[in-house]
Design a protein around this motif. Structure first.
Motif, PDB file in Angstrom:
ATOM      1  N   LEU A  34     -15.880   0.854  -7.962  1.00  0.00           N
ATOM      2  CA  LEU A  34     -16.230   0.256  -6.681  1.00  0.00           C
ATOM      3  C   LEU A  34     -15.851   1.188  -5.540  1.00  0.00           C
ATOM      4  N   TYR A  36     -15.167   1.139  -1.328  1.00  0.00           N
ATOM      5  CA  TYR A  36     -14.884   0.311  -0.166  1.00  0.00           C
ATOM      6  C   TYR A  36     -14.762   1.206   1.063  1.00  0.00           C
ATOM      7  N   GLN A  38     -12.747   1.242   4.700  1.00  0.00           N
ATOM      8  CA  GLN A  38     -11.645   0.597   5.405  1.00  0.00           C
ATOM      9  C   GLN A  38     -11.534   1.173   6.802  1.00  0.00           C
ATOM     10  N   PRO A  43     -10.407  -3.577   3.741  1.00  0.00           N
ATOM     11  CA  PRO A  43     -11.501  -2.830   3.133  1.00  0.00           C
ATOM     12  C   PRO A  43     -12.725  -3.730   2.977  1.00  0.00           C
ATOM     13  N   PHE A  45     -16.477  -4.108   1.078  1.00  0.00           N
ATOM     14  CA  PHE A  45     -17.146  -3.674  -0.138  1.00  0.00           C
ATOM     15  C   PHE A  45     -18.421  -2.898   0.191  1.00  0.00           C
ATOM     16  N   LEU A  88     -12.378   4.111   0.128  1.00  0.00           N
ATOM     17  CA  LEU A  88     -11.562   3.867  -1.054  1.00  0.00           C
ATOM     18  C   LEU A  88     -12.441   3.715  -2.283  1.00  0.00           C
TER      19      LEU A  88
ATOM     20  N   LEU B  43      -3.801   1.740  -1.623  1.00  0.00           N
ATOM     21  CA  LEU B  43      -3.449   0.354  -1.887  1.00  0.00           C
ATOM     22  C   LEU B  43      -2.537   0.268  -3.104  1.00  0.00           C
ATOM     23  N   LEU B  91      -2.313  -6.917   2.132  1.00  0.00           N
ATOM     24  CA  LEU B  91      -3.702  -7.348   2.008  1.00  0.00           C
ATOM     25  C   LEU B  91      -3.852  -8.308   0.846  1.00  0.00           C
ATOM     26  N   THR B 103     -15.639  -7.712  -8.201  1.00  0.00           N
ATOM     27  CA  THR B 103     -15.770  -7.286  -6.814  1.00  0.00           C
ATOM     28  C   THR B 103     -14.824  -8.110  -5.965  1.00  0.00           C
ATOM     29  N   GLN B 104     -13.859  -7.429  -5.415  1.00  0.00           N
ATOM     30  CA  GLN B 104     -12.840  -8.110  -4.633  1.00  0.00           C
ATOM     31  C   GLN B 104     -13.194  -8.054  -3.159  1.00  0.00           C
ATOM     32  N   TYR B 105     -13.009  -9.159  -2.503  1.00  0.00           N
ATOM     33  CA  TYR B 105     -13.257  -9.259  -1.072  1.00  0.00           C
ATOM     34  C   TYR B 105     -11.917  -9.444  -0.383  1.00  0.00           C
ATOM     35  N   PHE B 106     -11.700  -8.610   0.612  1.00  0.00           N
ATOM     36  CA  PHE B 106     -10.385  -8.535   1.227  1.00  0.00           C
ATOM     37  C   PHE B 106     -10.287  -9.361   2.501  1.00  0.00           C
ATOM     38  N   GLY B 107      -9.095  -9.860   2.738  1.00  0.00           N
ATOM     39  CA  GLY B 107      -8.773 -10.477   4.007  1.00  0.00           C
ATOM     40  C   GLY B 107      -8.415  -9.425   5.033  1.00  0.00           C
TER      41      GLY B 107
END
Lengths: 110, 115
Positions: A34, A36, A38, A43, A45, A88, B43, B91, B103-107
């Motif tokens: 993946l 990302y 930022q 970050p 997607f 990232l 991260l 995060l 697929t991670q979605y971030f705050g």
């Protein structure tokens, strides 16, 4: 130990330039990679890649995965100042959380 | 729909105090993750929750760090007896954790400053 290495760590280009960001990975039972972007804190997607040789494209950004050589590249064409960010790369093995690289800090100057 | 939310957005505390950081994941997401990002660093994984399974705490840097997820939704990351090296952006991310994809979605993160 699983790891993701990105290069370069930082890059400064002028508006209009094309850039290529690199990501190599060593992950057991690799499933997907993946990308990302930022800009401030969170970050966002960009792409998920699971198959070799199939380019994913979104506007001026594109990415491709090579599962034989264990790397991916992210290309940005006709860069704009709004592309300035940390990019990232993360690898997913299916059993453990994403393994992130340290990122590439891209600065686009007018 | 609403994304991942975190609160507070900024927290300044004194060394030795306890802090609690909150994360509200995207509705329906079964997996929730906490990461830490120190200045100029990538991260750093801390902990994740997946459904009703026991959380993976392998990334927690010390026993001063703990997290819980109530009702499979909201999560709280607690740091006890904060130290200056705990200063970072924390995060939270969530995902559906469908096999083969994550697929991670971030705050937006919480910036913690320990004086």
């Amino acid at each position: 130990e699983d790891k993701v290495v990105q290069s370069p760590l930082s890059l400064v280009v002028h508006e209009g330039d094309t850039v290529t960001l690199n990501c190599s990975y060593e992950v057991t039972n690799f499933r997907s990679l993946l990308w990302y972007k930022q800009e401030k804190k969170a970050p966002t997607f960009l792409f998920m890649l699971t198959s070799s040789g199939i380019e994913k494209k979104s506007g001026r950004l594109s990415s491709i995965l090579d599962k034989k050589e264990l790397f991916s590249i992210l290309n940005i064409t006709a860069t704009q100042t709004g592309d300035s960010a940390i990019y990232l790369c993360a690898a997913y093995s299916g059993n453990t959380p994403l393994v992130f690289g340290k990122g590439t800090r891209l600065s686009v100057i007018a | 729909g609403a994304g991942v939310s975190q609160s507070p957005s900024n927290k300044v505390t004194e060394k030795g105090k306890d802090v609690e950081l909150r994360c509200d994941p995207i509705s329906g997401h079964t997996a929730l993750y906490w990461y830490r990002q120190s200045l100029g660093q990538g991260l750093e994984f801390l902990i994740y929750f997946q459904g009703n399974s026991a959380p993976d705490k392998s990334g927690l840097p010390s026993d001063r760090f703990s997290a819980e997820r109530t009702g499979g939704s909201v999560s709280t990351l607690t740091i006890q007896r904060t130290q200056q090296e705990d200063s970072a952006v924390y995060l939270c991310a969530s995902s559906l954790w469908i096999g083969g994809t994550d697929t991670q979605y971030f705050g937006p993160g919480t910036r913690l400053t320990v004086l």
